[in-house]
Design an enzyme around this catalytic site. Structure first.
Site, PDB file in Angstrom:
ATOM      1  N   ALA A 205      39.617  37.322  43.726  1.00  0.00           N
ATOM      2  CA  ALA A 205      39.856  38.155  42.940  1.00  0.00           C
ATOM      3  C   ALA A 205      39.192  39.208  44.033  1.00  0.00           C
ATOM      4  O   ALA A 205      37.780  38.741  44.252  1.00  0.00           O
ATOM      5  CB  ALA A 205      39.445  38.554  41.788  1.00  0.00           C
ATOM      6  N   ASP A 206      39.390  40.797  43.828  1.00  0.00           N
ATOM      7  CA  ASP A 206      38.545  42.676  44.135  1.00  0.00           C
ATOM      8  C   ASP A 206      38.712  42.994  43.469  1.00  0.00           C
ATOM      9  O   ASP A 206      40.785  42.562  43.000  1.00  0.00           O
ATOM     10  CB  ASP A 206      39.278  41.568  45.828  1.00  0.00           C
ATOM     11  CG  ASP A 206      38.889  43.317  46.667  1.00  0.00           C
ATOM     12  OD1 ASP A 206      37.410  42.952  47.046  1.00  0.00           O
ATOM     13  OD2 ASP A 206      39.281  44.572  46.426  1.00  0.00           O
ATOM     14  N   THR A 207      37.991  43.561  43.128  1.00  0.00           N
ATOM     15  CA  THR A 207      39.251  45.235  42.448  1.00  0.00           C
ATOM     16  C   THR A 207      38.626  46.120  42.640  1.00  0.00           C
ATOM     17  O   THR A 207      37.191  45.862  42.859  1.00  0.00           O
ATOM     18  CB  THR A 207      37.972  44.015  40.788  1.00  0.00           C
ATOM     19  OG1 THR A 207      38.279  43.677  40.206  1.00  0.00           O
ATOM     20  CG2 THR A 207      38.066  45.924  39.792  1.00  0.00           C
TER      21      THR A 207
ATOM     22  N   GLY B 138      43.012  42.050  42.569  1.00  0.00           N
ATOM     23  CA  GLY B 138      44.006  41.174  43.864  1.00  0.00           C
ATOM     24  C   GLY B 138      43.711  40.150  43.370  1.00  0.00           C
ATOM     25  O   GLY B 138      42.131  39.835  42.987  1.00  0.00           O
TER      26      GLY B 138
END
Length: 455
Positions: free
Chosen positions: A70-72, A107
């Site tokens: 995940a990426d924030t 994401g």
């Protein structure tokens, strides 16, 4: 179908979420250079691409299984705010973000690795966040308790960040760092049923807390029949969990005389209160804010900053009696019971888990209680404070004197996110309730509840 699951992230928040929801996994993370700007991509495309790069890098380290990455990012006015470089950058970032709403984009990329080509899934979630505007002192106080360096936007919503996050529109878990519903739908496509894992955890919790059914009891403080979904034992256990987290994060006053003074007054008040089936604990925190808080199961904490403003034992008795009143009326446990489902789940998990889950869930509960109760609950606690101080042999007018003192403090100082005034009704309303309990006549000023700050 059970498959090996790997999390391509060192994020404590993401690991905690997967643990809370019952997923068995291992952390396999690698270093990649994240894209910091969208350029020709949308924000959604950016976080999905970064998440995919993380998943691919981690996939190199395993033979088979499912990799979750995940990426924030945080976006305000089309500007991206990622993790801060240092505390100076974090302070600048959080101060700017607190002025206007922002969007949190996360994401998710999932790679299934094994025999054959496998599958690659990508998706994203976005949530709008509204904050209270923060001062430099408030940010410094927050950073003294929470490290912002591993958080997009420099804040956490699941801990002390709850103090200044006014509301959110969208998925709560997305702000934490991993939108769980989105993840569930993606895993479902790979025949990994997240619900099975979560259900096993929930079943164990429900067997402890809910299988006894809903009971109706008469609350002597509220004078009403009330429904409870917990036992007194579970309330005490919950209070112990929260108290443990409080004393881990906050220092207790080392002066034994101050501690003994509070305990002695507290014991006298408990001897005349309307709820004696639990043991009460009174502690003094080495904090300068003028505040006090009660937890489920009989735990009362008073800040040294409040005690420094006390003129005598009668005033201190009024403060302690007010918090005892909340416990007698079961305000804290009822408030936690009425919280959103994700918080209820985390608090209940804290009672049957260990490690980070306990601290995180208990910290969230403490933050919620610091935000105060309804106006009616606060006024009832004031009424009980007047009653208990009088029965215990203290001058109940000490309650009024301290309330008036607090009113003057309020006029001279700005209201902090966790201050005594932010969590209580207007002082004239509180004084009026105390006088009514004591059977005294009302003055004209008792009906004026407009509090003005001195310029």
């Amino acid at each position: 179908m059970i498959k090996n699951i790997y999390l391509a992230s060192d994020s404590k928040a993401r690991k905690r979420l997967l643990e809370i929801f019952g997923l068995k996994f291992r952390v396999v993370s690698g270093k990649i250079k994240e894209r910091k700007t969208a350029k020709k991509m949308s924000f959604a495309q950016l976080v999905k691409r970064n998440a995919l790069d993380k998943a691919k890098e981690s996939a190199k380290r395993i033979k088979s299984g499912i990799i979750i990455a995940a990426d924030t990012i945080c976006v305000q006015d089309n500007k991206i705010f990622g993790k801060p470089k240092d505390l100076k950058d974090a302070k600048r970032m959080l101060k700017r973000l607190s002025r206007n709403p922002q969007w949190l984009y996360t994401g998710i990329a999932i790679i299934e690795k094994g025999q054959g080509q496998g599958q690659v899934l990508m998706d994203y979630e976005k949530t709008k966040v509204y904050m209270d505007e923060l001062t430099d002192d408030e940010i410094d106080s927050y950073f003294a308790k929470v490290s912002p360096l591993d958080k997009a936007g420099s804040f956490d919503i699941q801990g002390r960040g709850a103090f200044f996050v006014r509301r959110i529109e969208g998925c709560f878990y997305n702000v934490v760092g991993l939108p769980m519903r989105k993840l569930y739908l993606m895993l479902k496509k790979l025949d990994v049923n997240l619900f099975i894992f979560a259900l096993s955890v929930l079943c164990s919790l429900f067997s402890v807390f809910y299988l006894t059914g809903c009971s109706t009891e008469y609350n002597i403080a509220t004078k009403q029949e009330e429904a409870y979904y917990y036992t007194t034992d579970s309330e005490v256990r919950m209070g112990k969990s929260i108290a443990k987290a409080v004393e881990k994060e906050y220092k207790l006053v080392q002066d034994p005389l101050i501690q003994k003074r509070v305990e002695d007054i507290g014991k006298k008040l408990v001897s005349v209160c309307d709820r004696k089936e639990i043991n009460y604990t009174f502690r003094v925190l080495d904090e300068k804010d003028v505040n006090a808080v009660s937890l489920p199961g009989g735990f009362v904490y008073v800040n040294k900053g409040l005690i420094d403003k006390i003129s005598d034992d009668n005033e201190l008795a009024g403060v302690l009696a007010h918090e005892i009143g909340h416990i007698v009326a079961r305000h804290s446990i009822k408030k936690l019971q009425a919280m959103q489902e994700y918080t209820i789940f985390r608090i209940l998990t804290a009672l049957t888990s260990s490690g980070g889950q306990v601290g995180s869930a208990a910290d969230a509960a403490f933050s919620e209680l610091l935000l105060g109760y309804s106006r009616e609950d606060e006024l009832l606690a004031d009424q009980l404070a007047a009653r208990y101080t009088k029965l215990a042999g203290y001058d109940p007018h000490g309650v009024i004197r301290f309330l008036e003192k607090l009113q003057e403090i309020n006029r001279r100082a700005p209201i902090k996110p966790h201050s005594y005034f932010r969590t209580h009704p207007c002082v004239p309303d509180r004084v009026r309730v105390v006088k009514q309990e004591l059977g005294e006549k009302m003055k004209f000023d008792d009906y004026i509840n407009i509090e003005q700050k001195s310029k």
